[in-house]
Scaffold this motif. Sequence first.
Motif, PDB file in Angstrom:
ATOM      1  N   ALA A  65      -6.225   1.018   9.042  1.00 14.59           N
ATOM      2  CA  ALA A  65      -7.045  -0.071   9.417  1.00 14.59           C
ATOM      3  C   ALA A  65      -6.344  -1.344   9.792  1.00 14.59           C
ATOM      4  O   ALA A  65      -6.625  -1.952  10.795  1.00 14.59           O
ATOM      5  CB  ALA A  65      -7.982  -0.323   8.284  1.00 14.59           C
ATOM      6  N   LEU A  66      -5.280  -1.703   8.810  1.00 12.18           N
ATOM      7  CA  LEU A  66      -4.531  -2.938   9.211  1.00 12.18           C
ATOM      8  C   LEU A  66      -3.643  -2.755  10.348  1.00 12.18           C
ATOM      9  O   LEU A  66      -3.604  -3.858  11.117  1.00 12.18           O
ATOM     10  CB  LEU A  66      -3.623  -2.965   8.047  1.00 12.18           C
ATOM     11  N   ILE A  67      -3.041  -1.518  10.671  1.00  8.70           N
ATOM     12  CA  ILE A  67      -2.438  -1.335  11.833  1.00  8.70           C
ATOM     13  C   ILE A  67      -3.242  -1.471  13.032  1.00  8.70           C
ATOM     14  O   ILE A  67      -2.931  -2.320  14.126  1.00  8.70           O
ATOM     15  CB  ILE A  67      -1.647  -0.164  11.927  1.00  8.70           C
ATOM     16  N   GLY A  68      -4.478  -0.973  13.081  1.00 13.41           N
ATOM     17  CA  GLY A  68      -5.509  -0.945  14.283  1.00 13.41           C
ATOM     18  C   GLY A  68      -6.042  -2.303  14.300  1.00 13.41           C
ATOM     19  O   GLY A  68      -5.700  -2.709  15.570  1.00 13.41           O
ATOM     20  N   LYS A  69      -6.228  -3.071  13.497  1.00 19.85           N
ATOM     21  CA  LYS A  69      -6.445  -4.544  13.728  1.00 19.85           C
ATOM     22  C   LYS A  69      -5.512  -5.366  14.199  1.00 19.85           C
ATOM     23  O   LYS A  69      -5.579  -6.063  15.132  1.00 19.85           O
ATOM     24  CB  LYS A  69      -7.166  -5.102  12.349  1.00 19.85           C
ATOM     25  N   GLY A  70      -4.330  -5.265  13.463  1.00 22.46           N
ATOM     26  CA  GLY A  70      -3.085  -6.182  13.897  1.00 22.46           C
ATOM     27  C   GLY A  70      -2.451  -5.791  15.247  1.00 22.46           C
ATOM     28  O   GLY A  70      -2.186  -6.340  16.099  1.00 22.46           O
ATOM     29  N   TYR A  71      -2.110  -4.445  15.216  1.00 22.07           N
ATOM     30  CA  TYR A  71      -1.669  -3.756  16.537  1.00 22.07           C
ATOM     31  C   TYR A  71      -2.441  -3.989  17.577  1.00 22.07           C
ATOM     32  O   TYR A  71      -2.171  -4.472  18.780  1.00 22.07           O
ATOM     33  CB  TYR A  71      -1.267  -2.454  16.426  1.00 22.07           C
ATOM     34  N   LEU A 112       0.833  -1.293   0.135  1.00 18.83           N
ATOM     35  CA  LEU A 112      -0.081   0.038   0.017  1.00 18.83           C
ATOM     36  C   LEU A 112       0.942   1.160   0.018  1.00 18.83           C
ATOM     37  O   LEU A 112       0.600   2.038  -0.904  1.00 18.83           O
ATOM     38  CB  LEU A 112      -0.895   0.096   1.219  1.00 18.83           C
ATOM     39  N   LEU A 113       2.056   1.337   0.697  1.00 17.71           N
ATOM     40  CA  LEU A 113       3.038   2.268   0.917  1.00 17.71           C
ATOM     41  C   LEU A 113       3.550   2.573  -0.635  1.00 17.71           C
ATOM     42  O   LEU A 113       3.726   3.675  -1.383  1.00 17.71           O
ATOM     43  CB  LEU A 113       3.883   2.041   1.785  1.00 17.71           C
ATOM     44  N   ILE A 114       3.826   1.390  -1.300  1.00 11.60           N
ATOM     45  CA  ILE A 114       4.459   1.570  -2.619  1.00 11.60           C
ATOM     46  C   ILE A 114       3.440   2.310  -3.523  1.00 11.60           C
ATOM     47  O   ILE A 114       3.479   3.055  -4.587  1.00 11.60           O
ATOM     48  CB  ILE A 114       4.688   0.251  -3.320  1.00 11.60           C
ATOM     49  N   PHE A 127      -4.032   5.079   2.507  1.00  9.80           N
ATOM     50  CA  PHE A 127      -3.547   5.404   3.939  1.00  9.80           C
ATOM     51  C   PHE A 127      -4.520   4.756   4.851  1.00  9.80           C
ATOM     52  O   PHE A 127      -4.001   4.283   6.004  1.00  9.80           O
ATOM     53  CB  PHE A 127      -3.309   6.911   4.051  1.00  9.80           C
ATOM     54  N   LEU A 128      -5.816   5.111   4.709  1.00  7.44           N
ATOM     55  CA  LEU A 128      -6.789   4.669   5.516  1.00  7.44           C
ATOM     56  C   LEU A 128      -6.785   3.017   5.799  1.00  7.44           C
ATOM     57  O   LEU A 128      -7.003   2.452   6.870  1.00  7.44           O
ATOM     58  CB  LEU A 128      -8.298   5.237   5.274  1.00  7.44           C
ATOM     59  N   GLU A 129      -6.362   2.671   4.508  1.00  7.76           N
ATOM     60  CA  GLU A 129      -6.452   0.986   4.582  1.00  7.76           C
ATOM     61  C   GLU A 129      -5.239   0.435   5.566  1.00  7.76           C
ATOM     62  O   GLU A 129      -5.229  -0.356   6.331  1.00  7.76           O
ATOM     63  CB  GLU A 129      -6.412   0.330   3.242  1.00  7.76           C
ATOM     64  N   ILE A 130      -4.122   1.283   5.520  1.00  9.22           N
ATOM     65  CA  ILE A 130      -2.940   0.970   6.181  1.00  9.22           C
ATOM     66  C   ILE A 130      -3.122   1.289   7.667  1.00  9.22           C
ATOM     67  O   ILE A 130      -2.970   0.441   8.547  1.00  9.22           O
ATOM     68  CB  ILE A 130      -1.866   2.086   5.931  1.00  9.22           C
TER      69      ILE A 130
END
Length: 298
Positions: A156-162, A128-130, A151-154
């Motif tokens: 969301a991924l951090i939110g769920k994973g972290y 996603l960053l690429i 960026f919002l998807e990133i």
Amino acid sequence: MIETLNGIFETVNYMQGTSLKLYDNDKHEDYPAHWHTALEVIMPIENIYTYETPDGNGVLREGDIIFICPGCVHTLFAPPEGRRIIFQPDVVSLRFMPEIDALLTVMAPFIVITPEEHPNIYQQIHDLLINIRDEYVKGGSFCEVRVYASFLEILALIGKGYTRAKSSEMVEGRGRQEEYIEKFIYICKYIGEHCIEELTLDDIADMSGFSKFYFSRLFKQFTNVSFYKYVNQQRISLAETLLTEPDKSITDVALGCGFSSLSSFIRMFKIIKGCTPTEFRNMYTGTYGPLEASKGRK
């Protein structure tokens, strides 16, 4: 180089008409201690990159990704040869979403995403960053929308994973983990909305349904800080915004952020930010220390 630096405060010069800035950076140049209101995401593409903050130092390998939260003072060191993505999105407008506001607080002052420590989300965030870099370079209609969507998807991924990783430290069982995530995100949201009020550990523990001692342990596991430190962090975060308004006195800001006295506000502000409220205001307005303003690329 940093485009506009007043004292140690960087004014991020976003791409015209947007709230985004991205550098595909290959400069052999170190950046002095500075902070800004934007989030900063850095991923080395070639060679390493070194960061220093008051809360920890480290070396990013190729592909490692650091998220430096707003207000975190950091210094960056580049190798003689290398390349890295430096992405700076404004997140102020996103804080109306309680989950993102709570996530940014939990992430502070920074987190590093690596394939070893975050195998379930790393590759998606990397890709996603690429994609953000490619969309930013391509520009055109709805460029900002496309970039913010990724960026919002990133986030969301951090939110769920972290947060799931945090909750797994707190409790066993997938169902209870989801329950705890929702509960503590709600509590963080409530504290953020009511931080100027007198919040006690007993009252918030009662709200959570846990005993005071069990809640204290779980809350620190989830946020990395104690309950009262989290409350003060929220108050100081509010104070940062109020201090940018020149018509408000330091005393007005202190009382408006829930502190009972000016002295307690100044003491806590210095503990959390490393400077006094007056120094912070002067750095923000550029009246503190020499003015260093230059044009170029970060």
